[in-house]
Enzyme design. Structure first.
Site, PDB file in Angstrom:
ATOM      1  CB  ILE A 107     -43.567 -51.736 -61.077  1.00 32.51           C
ATOM      2  CG1 ILE A 107     -42.858 -52.414 -62.266  1.00 32.51           C
ATOM      3  CG2 ILE A 107     -43.476 -50.227 -61.162  1.00 32.51           C
ATOM      4  CD1 ILE A 107     -43.488 -52.071 -63.627  1.00 32.51           C
ATOM      5  CB  SER A 108     -38.634 -54.291 -59.296  1.00 39.79           C
ATOM      6  OG  SER A 108     -39.168 -55.135 -58.309  1.00 39.79           O
TER       7      SER A 108
END
Length: 216
Positions: free
Chosen positions: A63-64
């Site tokens: 997840i960025s």
């Protein structure tokens, strides 16, 4: 899924952090402040949910980092109603932020496990982009053209297919480089033959998979 006063307070702190790091768009900061990022994490990992860092989500993906999501979203300059193609659905967090900005989101994911997981999960949060599974480096030609395209994986070069799928005046945000680091590029389609290219900071993304990416 609970979004408590504590969670909202943690999001406000994250927004302050992003503002201090140079994110100026109030619309983007407001969108980040609305998306319950902790929904993407196990309860035991709650303290990681609102830290400004990427986090593994399985399948070799992450997840960025919130700053990266905010940076790309700001440079994309989304207007309400924009038809936006996202290359690399991943966890779905970036898609949620785009929808909070008013975008009509089409999102494509190469990994079948992540595609199925996110396609089932996001609607439970109230977010309903149009999901596709396949080679994102080719875009979605049958649904083109798009006002904006955002690539959330590092590419060795800019796929020409994505440029072709932009409207005149459309914008493509893509990190381009090697497997270690990539320079963020913004390409604006002035007309069918002219592209304006702008270069920003270096980032580190997982590799883009597909024929025009780093392979399968």
């Amino acid at each position: 899924m609970e979004d408590s006063y504590r969670h909202r307070g943690m999001r406000r702190s994250l927004v302050k952090t992003l503002r201090a790091k140079g994110i100026n768009s109030e619309a983007v900061l407001e969108a980040i402040g609305k998306v319950p990022r902790h929904f993407f994490f196990d309860n035991a990992l709650l303290e990681h949910a609102y830290q400004d860092k990427a986090f593994p989500i399985g399948e070799g993906q992450t997840i960025s980092q919130p700053f990266t999501v905010a940076f790309q979203s700001e440079k994309l300059n989304v207007a309400s109603g924009d038809k936006v193609l996202e290359i690399g659905t991943g966890s779905g967090y970036q898609a949620c932020v785009l929808m909070e900005l008013g975008a009509n989101v089409y999102t494509i994911e190469y990994n079948k496990v992540l595609y199925e997981r996110t396609r089932n999960f996001l609607p439970k949060m109230g977010y309903k982009p149009r999901f596709f599974q396949g080679d994102g480096s080719k875009g979605l030609p049958r649904h083109a053209p798009f006002d904006k395209i955002i690539v959330t994986a590092g590419a060795p070069s800019v796929p020409e297919s994505l440029i072709r799928q932009l409207n005149i005046g459309g914008v493509l945000i893509i990190p381009v480089g090697d497997n270690e680091k990539q320079k963020m590029l913004r390409l604006t389609k002035i007309d069918e033959k002219k592209i304006r290219k702008e270069e920003f900071d270096y980032f580190s993304f997982v590799p883009l998979k597909g024929e025009e990416g780093w392979g399968r």
